[in-house]
Scaffold this active site. Structure first.
Site, short mmCIF file in Angstrom:
data_model
loop_
_atom_site.label_atom_id
_atom_site.label_comp_id
_atom_site.label_asym_id
_atom_site.label_seq_id
_atom_site.Cartn_x
_atom_site.Cartn_y
_atom_site.Cartn_z
N ASP A 219 50.25 -8.34 13.87
CA ASP A 219 50.01 -9.44 14.79
C ASP A 219 48.94 -10.38 14.23
OD1 ASP A 219 50.15 -10.53 17.64
OD2 ASP A 219 48.03 -10.06 17.49
N GLU A 261 53.33 -11.65 11.40
CA GLU A 261 53.39 -12.71 12.40
C GLU A 261 52.43 -13.80 11.93
OE1 GLU A 261 52.32 -14.43 16.71
OE2 GLU A 261 51.02 -13.04 15.68
C1 NOJ Z 1 50.09 -12.97 19.04
C2 NOJ Z 1 50.87 -12.38 20.18
O1 NOJ Z 1 52.24 -12.61 19.95
C3 NOJ Z 1 50.40 -13.04 21.47
O2 NOJ Z 1 51.16 -12.58 22.56
C4 NOJ Z 1 48.95 -12.74 21.67
O3 NOJ Z 1 48.47 -13.42 22.81
C5 NOJ Z 1 48.13 -13.19 20.44
N1 NOJ Z 1 48.70 -12.66 19.23
C6 NOJ Z 1 46.70 -12.70 20.56
O4 NOJ Z 1 46.67 -11.33 20.55
#
Ligand code: NOJ
Length: 574
Positions: A219, A261
């Site tokens: 993430d 991501e």
């Molecule tokens: C990316 C995630 O997809 C999102 O849902 C989240 O709010 C942010 N990272 C922060 O953790």
């Protein structure tokens, strides 16, 4: 077959050899499912792992190969679970570690892989590391976060959550210093300059791979490091960290994957693949293509999509894009120009409630105004793109959203299984549910649900299933290259997916498929230039119907109804 009643789980046999195929992630269709939103097995109002496990047969029936589960760890749930307070514990509402292990083995028994999601850039401010860090600056966790005496460091770094945050620094009244956070102020960033943080992250990654997961979504990966000169996105030290992590995964967990991501432009995102010599992630989400699909649908113009696809950066062997239309976040518009962004807000977010940060917090069906033609067109395009498609739970039945709920909860409502109480998601008192099911006029769960769509052969659900099963017969979609073709109609996008076959896949050695999409809201006729395919025969991939042969000059013509597509097998040239 009905999937709306709890399904008994029969025998938890692990399938030996599941990981033997090093290309599994390139041939898979993934399904993102938030545990709390899918099935509540114990009537407490929250979805849980036992519930999710009970519907694996449904996902297998649909044609899903891999499941992406967003964070399900201990968390105060102020950011949907992306605010973790214990990375090695399952949130009690979702079940136990044993429930998770059972879920993984049942998924494996059905030949489905499991991908989890690790937010390692930041923790919750309730994490014991942060509590220790703020209490004891000299203690073992004193340096686990990024602390400063002033709020002036890293001046070039932008704010991501512009709706809620005014600074990336927040003052902590206990330590009497400022801490750094890229997202919500309750999510302090870990300090990757500290090697002890690396060790802690490795422990977490090993913990979950040891429990059998097949992949980890990294993430918010671009934001691990920041520097005074840089913009805090994809700094060299961040790439070095990912390279080191990849080496560990290859050494200790061969066959498992990492997916990045990174909401960045194609060239920067592609850097997360690394190189053949120094690989980073096996997969990376493709953020720039997604908004251009939505743009093309309303502009009735394919040229921007054509440009982005033609420019697609080469990915190293074995790596793959993760392509998607929607996910649990807002439809992000960070990767389009201001002009396009404003056009898309006008088309898709005409009510200010529909906007969130730099994006739109709506589901696929409501974005496309529940148009069956557009839903089919968008999904067919998604399933044709280079990379592995990621579907978002509920989009296969055209679930709607609820823009009166906060933030991205608008599109995280309970899965609609049936017209029964709570949409068949839970037996709880309706007031107890974590979020109410959608009850809007058009998308009410009494009409939009799995049970009703299974009972109707022509439903969106059955259409999705049949397309997924056709796609599965053609490894070219997962493994092939893309060549964008010229057309004489700006509403039409045409490309060829080609797979030469490297002998490792036990399917056709060579395959070429022509994919053509018309975004026009009226019938059109188009001439396409395919100079490499003169004389080739074309057959429809679904029904086998014969189409006109490509002429000697490489041209051929097609006629489209409104907003439709063709997948045509390119046969041997005369
Ligand atoms: C990316 C995630 O997809 C999102 O849902 C989240 O709010 C942010 N990272 C922060 O953790």
């Amino acid at each position: 077959m009905s999937f709306t009643a709890p399904i008994p789980i029969i025998g938890a046999s692990h399938v030996p050899g599941l990981r033997l195929d090093p290309d599994w992630h390139r041939k898979s269709v993934f399904y993102e499912v938030m545990v709390r939103s899918f099935v509540d097995s114990n009537g407490d109002g929250f979805g849980d792992f036992q519930g999710l496990t009970s519907r694996l047969d449904y996902l297998q029936w649909l044609g899903i190969d891999g499941i992406w589960v967003p964070p399900f760890f201990q968390s105060p749930l102020k950011d949907g679970g992306y605010d973790v307070s214990d990375y090695q514990a399952v949130l009690p509402e979702y079940g136990t570690i044993d429930d998770f292990k059972h879920f993984v083995s049942e998924a494996h028994a059905r030949n489905m892989r499991v991908m989890i999601d690790l937010p390692i850039n930041h923790t919750s401010d309730q994490h014991p590391w942060f509590l220790a860090s703020r209490e004891d600056p000299e203690g073992p966790y004193g340096d686990f976060y990024v602390w400063r005496d002033t709020d002036e460091g890293y001046p070039n770094v932008r704010i991501i959550f512009v709706d809620t945050e005014t600074s990336n620094w927040a003052f902590d009244s206990v330590r009497r210093q400022f801490y750094w956070h890229r997202f919500f102020s309750h999510q302090p960033d870990l300090n990757f300059e500290n090697p002890a943080v690396h060790d802690a992250v490795y422990d977490i990654v090993r913990f979950w791979y040891d429990l059998g997961v097949d992949g980890v979504r990294l993430d918010a990966i671009p934001y691990l490091y920041e520097s005074e000169e840089g913009n805090g996105e994809s700094e060299p030290a961040t790439h070095q960290f990912v390279r080191d992590l990849r080496r560990m995964v290859d050494d200790e967990y061969p066959g498992r994957v990492l997916i990045a991501e990174a909401n960045q432009w194609p060239a920067e995102t592609a850097e997360y693949f690394g190189t053949a010599e120094e690989p980073e992630c096996h997969m990376a989400f493709d953020f720039p293509t997604m908004p251009r699909i939505f743009y093309s649908l309303r502009a009735q113009n394919a040229s921007e999509l054509q440009r982005v696809l033609a420019e697609q950066v080469e990915v190293p062997p074995g790596a793959a894009w993760g392509v998607f239309l929607r996910n649990h976040d807002e439809l992000t518009l960070e990767m389009v120009s201001e002009e396009y962004r404003q056009a898309m807000y006008g088309w898709y977010a005409y009510d200010p409630r529909m906007r969130s940060n730099v994006g739109i917090r709506r589901r696929l069906a409501s974005l496309l105004d529940n148009s069956r033609a557009e839903l089919e067109l968008a999904n067919a395009l998604l399933l044709s793109l280079p990379g592995s498609p990621f579907l978002y739970y509920g989009d296969e039945i055209g679930m709607g959203d609820n823009i009166w709920l906060d933030d991205r909860d608008a599109s995280r409502t309970p899965m609609q299984w049936s017209p029964d109480r709570n949409a068949g998601f839970s037996t709880a008192d309706p007031g107890k549910l974590f979020l109410p099911p959608v009850q809007s006029l058009v998308y009410h769960y009494t009409s939009v649900n799995v049970e009703a769509q299974m009972a109707q052969a022509s439903s969106l659900l059955n259409w999705m299933r049949s397309v997924l099963h056709v796609r599965r017969q053609h490894p070219v979609f997962g493994l092939g290259t893309i060549t964008v073709l010229e057309t004489d109609n700006e509403s039409v996008l045409a490309f060829v997916r080609s797979y030469g076959g490297d002998g490792t896949y036990h399917g056709p050695k060579e395959e070429h498929v022509l994919c053509v999409f018309s975004f026009s809201h009226n019938p059109v006729h188009v001439t396409i230039d395919a100079p490499d395919w003169s004389g080739a025969a074309l057959h429809d991939l679904f029904g086998g119907g014969q189409f006109p042969t490509i002429a000697d000059d490489g041209r051929f013509s097609l006629t489209f109804g409104t907003q439709s597509f063709y997948w045509l097998h390119i046969g041997s040239q005369a």
